[in-house]
Design an enzyme around this catalytic site. Structure first.
Site, PDB file in Angstrom:
ATOM      1  N   HIS A  51       0.799  -1.223   0.000  1.00  0.00           N
ATOM      2  CA  HIS A  51       0.000   0.000   0.000  1.00  0.00           C
ATOM      3  C   HIS A  51       0.843   1.290   0.000  1.00  0.00           C
ATOM      4  O   HIS A  51       0.549   2.242   0.718  1.00  0.00           O
ATOM      5  CB  HIS A  51      -0.968  -0.003   1.196  1.00  0.00           C
ATOM      6  CG  HIS A  51      -1.991  -1.108   1.138  1.00  0.00           C
ATOM      7  ND1 HIS A  51      -2.418  -1.681  -0.031  1.00  0.00           N
ATOM      8  CD2 HIS A  51      -2.687  -1.745   2.126  1.00  0.00           C
ATOM      9  CE1 HIS A  51      -3.318  -2.620   0.222  1.00  0.00           C
ATOM     10  NE2 HIS A  51      -3.497  -2.687   1.526  1.00  0.00           N
ATOM     11  N   HIS A  68      -9.870   1.609   0.614  1.00  0.00           N
ATOM     12  CA  HIS A  68      -9.757   0.427   1.470  1.00  0.00           C
ATOM     13  C   HIS A  68     -10.881   0.370   2.517  1.00  0.00           C
ATOM     14  O   HIS A  68     -10.637   0.038   3.684  1.00  0.00           O
ATOM     15  CB  HIS A  68      -8.376   0.429   2.138  1.00  0.00           C
ATOM     16  CG  HIS A  68      -7.859  -0.915   2.530  1.00  0.00           C
ATOM     17  ND1 HIS A  68      -8.456  -1.703   3.486  1.00  0.00           N
ATOM     18  CD2 HIS A  68      -6.805  -1.627   2.091  1.00  0.00           C
ATOM     19  CE1 HIS A  68      -7.774  -2.821   3.625  1.00  0.00           C
ATOM     20  NE2 HIS A  68      -6.761  -2.805   2.782  1.00  0.00           N
ATOM     21  N   GLU A 124     -11.491  -4.200  -2.628  1.00  0.00           N
ATOM     22  CA  GLU A 124     -10.600  -3.144  -3.111  1.00  0.00           C
ATOM     23  C   GLU A 124     -10.314  -3.319  -4.602  1.00  0.00           C
ATOM     24  O   GLU A 124      -9.447  -4.102  -4.972  1.00  0.00           O
ATOM     25  CB  GLU A 124      -9.274  -3.203  -2.348  1.00  0.00           C
ATOM     26  CG  GLU A 124      -9.382  -3.393  -0.852  1.00  0.00           C
ATOM     27  CD  GLU A 124      -8.102  -4.013  -0.267  1.00  0.00           C
ATOM     28  OE1 GLU A 124      -7.002  -3.630  -0.658  1.00  0.00           O
ATOM     29  OE2 GLU A 124      -8.232  -4.900   0.590  1.00  0.00           O
TER      30      GLU A 124
HETATM   31  C1  GLA Z   1      -4.757  -5.420   2.268  1.00  0.00           C
HETATM   32  C2  GLA Z   1      -3.844  -6.583   2.277  1.00  0.00           C
HETATM   33  C3  GLA Z   1      -3.996  -7.339   3.555  1.00  0.00           C
HETATM   34  C4  GLA Z   1      -3.848  -6.447   4.759  1.00  0.00           C
HETATM   35  C5  GLA Z   1      -4.790  -5.285   4.657  1.00  0.00           C
HETATM   36  C6  GLA Z   1      -4.595  -4.269   5.738  1.00  0.00           C
HETATM   37  O1  GLA Z   1      -6.025  -5.718   1.931  1.00  0.00           O
HETATM   38  O2  GLA Z   1      -4.040  -7.420   1.173  1.00  0.00           O
HETATM   39  O3  GLA Z   1      -3.051  -8.373   3.595  1.00  0.00           O
HETATM   40  O4  GLA Z   1      -2.516  -5.987   4.839  1.00  0.00           O
HETATM   41  O5  GLA Z   1      -4.630  -4.623   3.435  1.00  0.00           O
HETATM   42  O6  GLA Z   1      -4.531  -4.831   7.006  1.00  0.00           O
END
Ligand code: GLA
Length: 342
Positions: free
Chosen positions: A104, A174, A309
């Site tokens: 991210h 997210h 997402e």
């Molecule tokens: C994303 C990732 C997960 C986790 C979340 C946040 O969706 O794919 O593995 O890290 O973000 O906790």
């Protein structure tokens, strides 16, 4: 549009909260920190107004959290293996803070930045962030903008970005949904359907193993609506290793189209997710372990929300045959998603 002070960063800068929309339609509360969806109140199928997204009570809770609740994630959502890749003939090294991989956008991602509100009205708000050249290791000054708009029964989110040097971009929102209301407990009984025939298996650190595989006969088969609970308790090695679903599915078709439907029989609430992206990361809140608190002070436990997402497939810099995240000067990155409530 109404706005108020939500809190402040450790250096004293103000974090504001902006509200758009009017009941009985969706009312959306946005934070300038992370261009974040803080609350999203809708009229549920049983006629009751509920906030259907997870969020933190304070700025401090948000900064201490690694759950990205409702945030705009970038410059590159999802993982880049070992935080290293080749771009325009040179090696790029970006921040790694997730089991050796970049996640991210790196340790100080867009979710932790103060975005500037550049336009706002009763039903829309647009936020902008200028990410300098070299930010978290990514080349090029990137100007990102996220525009939220509320219209009858739906929220539209439009992500845009331009750059002054070749870079990679993959932005998404997210938000975690719980259609019985934030803090109502597990979403195991929610019915999920995905407009996807294939998914991408990953290694134990979430990096794609190789090519997508058909969902046929796997717990990732949501071509017909099915409850989430049995899938996240499956003994499929992919589910066991991720402690649930934390996988990219390949959304059928192209352009703005339906990608997923989430429905709670308990409150008769139904959400359609529309997206123009090739992939959808489905994440069943596997890492929520009771240590994070909701905006109402309740503990979030595993499976208390589901994040849907839309984005490019993960780790695209290492998969040249997948839709590319490369953005060149003069080009414009655009990603539109919609949350449509009945
Ligand atoms: C994303 C990732 C997960 C986790 C979340 C946040 O969706 O794919 O593995 O890290 O973000 O906790």
């Amino acid at each position: 549009m109404r706005h108020m002070r939500f809190g402040q960063l450790p250096d004293g800068q103000a974090v504001d909260l902006h509200t758009i929309g009017t009941a009985p339609g969706p009312v959306l509360e946005l934070l300038t920190l992370g261009a974040t969806v803080h609350r999203l109140e809708v009229t549920c199928g049983d006629g009751v107004r509920r906030n259907v997204v997870l969020g933190h009570a304070t700025v401090a809770d948000r900064l201490a959290s690694d759950a990205y609740l409702g945030a705009t994630v970038g410059r590159y959502a999802n993982r880049i293996a070992h935080g290293r890749f080749e771009l325009a003939g040179r090696e790029v090294v970006v921040g790694t803070h997730d089991r050796g991989n970049s996640l991210h956008g790196g340790p100080d991602g867009f979710d932790r930045r103060l975005w500037e509100v550049v336009s706002a009205g009763a039903d829309h708000a647009a936020l902008r962030l200028v990410s300098p050249d070299g930010d978290q290791g990514f080349p090029g000054e990137l100007t990102a903008q996220v525009r939220y708009e509320v219209a009858d029964g739906m929220v539209r989110v439009r992500h845009e970005a331009t750059t002054d040097a070749t870079t990679v971009v993959n932005l998404t929102n997210h938000s975690y949904f719980n259609l019985d209301g934030d803090g109502a407990g597990s979403v195991d009984h929610h019915l999920l359907s995905l407009d996807a025939d294939a998914y991408v298996p990953v290694d134990p650190t979430g990096i794609p193993l190789g090519e997508p595989v058909p969902v046929d006969g796997t717990p990732f088969d949501f071509r017909a609506a099915a409850p989430i609970g049995p899938a996240v308790r499956s003994n499929d090695p992919q589910v066991v290793s991720a402690r649930g679903i934390d996988h990219d599915v390949l959304v059928r078709g192209e352009g703005l189209r339906r990608a997923a439907v989430l429905e709670s029989p308990a409150t008769s609430t139904r959400l359609e997710l529309w997206s123009d992206q090739p992939g959808l990361q489905v994440y069943t809140g596997n890492f929520l372990d009771g240590s994070l608190r909701s905006s109402l002070g309740k503990a979030y436990r595993q499976g208390d929300g589901i994040a849907l997402e839309p984005q490019l497939h993960p780790d695209t810099p290492h998969h040249p045959d997948w839709p590319s995240a490369v953005l060149e000067p003069g080009e414009r990155y655009v990603h539109v998603l919609e949350w449509r409530f009945d």
